[in-house]
Scaffold this active site. Sequence first.
Site, short mmCIF file in Angstrom:
data_model
loop_
_atom_site.label_atom_id
_atom_site.label_comp_id
_atom_site.label_asym_id
_atom_site.label_seq_id
_atom_site.Cartn_x
_atom_site.Cartn_y
_atom_site.Cartn_z
N PHE A 1 -14.83 4.94 7.94
CA PHE A 1 -13.48 5.22 7.43
C PHE A 1 -13.35 5.04 5.92
O PHE A 1 -12.28 5.27 5.37
CB PHE A 1 -12.44 4.34 8.15
CG PHE A 1 -12.63 2.86 7.95
CD1 PHE A 1 -12.17 2.22 6.81
CD2 PHE A 1 -13.25 2.10 8.93
CE1 PHE A 1 -12.34 0.85 6.62
CE2 PHE A 1 -13.42 0.73 8.76
CZ PHE A 1 -12.96 0.12 7.61
N LYS B 1 0.82 -1.21 0.00
CA LYS B 1 0.00 0.00 0.00
C LYS B 1 0.86 1.27 0.00
O LYS B 1 2.08 1.21 0.17
CB LYS B 1 -0.93 -0.03 1.22
CG LYS B 1 -1.93 -1.18 1.17
CD LYS B 1 -2.80 -1.17 2.40
CE LYS B 1 -3.84 -2.27 2.36
NZ LYS B 1 -4.72 -2.20 3.56
N ARG C 1 2.61 -6.54 9.18
CA ARG C 1 1.77 -5.51 9.79
C ARG C 1 2.17 -5.23 11.23
O ARG C 1 2.10 -4.09 11.68
CB ARG C 1 0.30 -5.93 9.72
CG ARG C 1 -0.26 -5.88 8.31
CD ARG C 1 -1.65 -6.44 8.26
NE ARG C 1 -2.27 -6.27 6.95
CZ ARG C 1 -3.29 -6.99 6.53
NH1 ARG C 1 -3.80 -7.94 7.30
NH2 ARG C 1 -3.80 -6.78 5.33
N ARG D 1 -0.71 -14.91 4.28
CA ARG D 1 -1.62 -14.36 5.31
C ARG D 1 -0.97 -14.46 6.69
O ARG D 1 -1.07 -13.53 7.50
CB ARG D 1 -2.96 -15.09 5.30
CG ARG D 1 -3.77 -14.92 4.02
CD ARG D 1 -4.29 -13.55 3.80
NE ARG D 1 -5.19 -13.13 4.85
CZ ARG D 1 -5.74 -11.93 4.91
NH1 ARG D 1 -5.51 -11.03 3.97
NH2 ARG D 1 -6.54 -11.61 5.88
N HIS E 1 -1.81 -5.61 1.61
CA HIS E 1 -3.03 -6.40 1.41
C HIS E 1 -2.62 -7.73 0.79
O HIS E 1 -1.69 -7.78 -0.02
CB HIS E 1 -3.99 -5.69 0.45
CG HIS E 1 -5.04 -6.61 -0.10
ND1 HIS E 1 -6.18 -6.92 0.61
CD2 HIS E 1 -5.07 -7.35 -1.23
CE1 HIS E 1 -6.89 -7.79 -0.10
NE2 HIS E 1 -6.24 -8.06 -1.22
N GLU F 1 -9.01 -11.00 -7.59
CA GLU F 1 -8.13 -9.86 -7.41
C GLU F 1 -7.01 -9.82 -8.45
O GLU F 1 -6.65 -8.75 -8.93
CB GLU F 1 -7.56 -9.86 -5.98
CG GLU F 1 -8.64 -9.62 -4.95
CD GLU F 1 -8.18 -9.76 -3.52
OE1 GLU F 1 -6.99 -10.10 -3.28
OE2 GLU F 1 -8.99 -9.50 -2.62
N THR G 1 -5.22 -7.89 10.32
CA THR G 1 -5.58 -6.66 9.59
C THR G 1 -5.34 -5.43 10.46
O THR G 1 -4.75 -4.45 10.01
CB THR G 1 -7.05 -6.72 9.14
OG1 THR G 1 -7.21 -7.85 8.28
CG2 THR G 1 -7.45 -5.46 8.40
N ASN H 1 -2.03 -0.26 6.87
CA ASN H 1 -1.37 -1.40 7.47
C ASN H 1 -0.34 -2.03 6.52
O ASN H 1 -0.06 -3.21 6.60
CB ASN H 1 -2.40 -2.43 7.95
CG ASN H 1 -3.31 -2.92 6.84
OD1 ASN H 1 -3.08 -2.64 5.66
ND2 ASN H 1 -4.33 -3.64 7.21
N TYR I 1 -12.54 -2.52 -2.38
CA TYR I 1 -12.94 -2.34 -0.98
C TYR I 1 -14.44 -2.16 -0.80
O TYR I 1 -14.89 -1.63 0.22
CB TYR I 1 -12.17 -1.17 -0.36
CG TYR I 1 -10.70 -1.47 -0.21
CD1 TYR I 1 -10.25 -2.33 0.79
CD2 TYR I 1 -9.76 -0.93 -1.07
CE1 TYR I 1 -8.91 -2.64 0.93
CE2 TYR I 1 -8.41 -1.22 -0.94
CZ TYR I 1 -8.00 -2.08 0.06
OH TYR I 1 -6.66 -2.39 0.19
#
Length: 133
Positions: A57, A9, A102, A85, A115, A126, A91, A112, A49
């Site tokens: 948010f 990100k 994270r 993961r 993704h 995705e 998360t 964070n 999202y």
Amino acid sequence: MEQTLVIIKPDGVKRKLVGEILQRFERKQMTLAKLKVAKMSRELAEEHYAHVKQFDFFEEMMTYMTSSEVVYLVLEGTEVIKTVRKMIGATNCLQAEPGTIRGDYGANSYQNVIHASDSPEAALTEIKRFFNE
């Protein structure tokens, strides 16, 4: 060979964590199948999202995710989704274990750093969303 999508990100890119994150995946013998750097469009961010659109948010997250470049990765390997993961952690980075990406670098629930797809079905969707060539 299983594949998963990973997005580093804007905060991860701005803080120059891309190399560190890639190195963690490579040390786990994952194969980097695809990589691109691009700014996420508002349209793609809203699609990706959509599952959190009802939360307060959401608009702040859209501004954040479209603020600068992100790095899109497709990683391959045995049980790559489960392994990635585990490596990225919870998360909410305040609940993520130290030693996870994270846990080591995240700021809050959406800033964070990273993704990753959470299932084989999500990975397929995705990967097509962000690597639609």
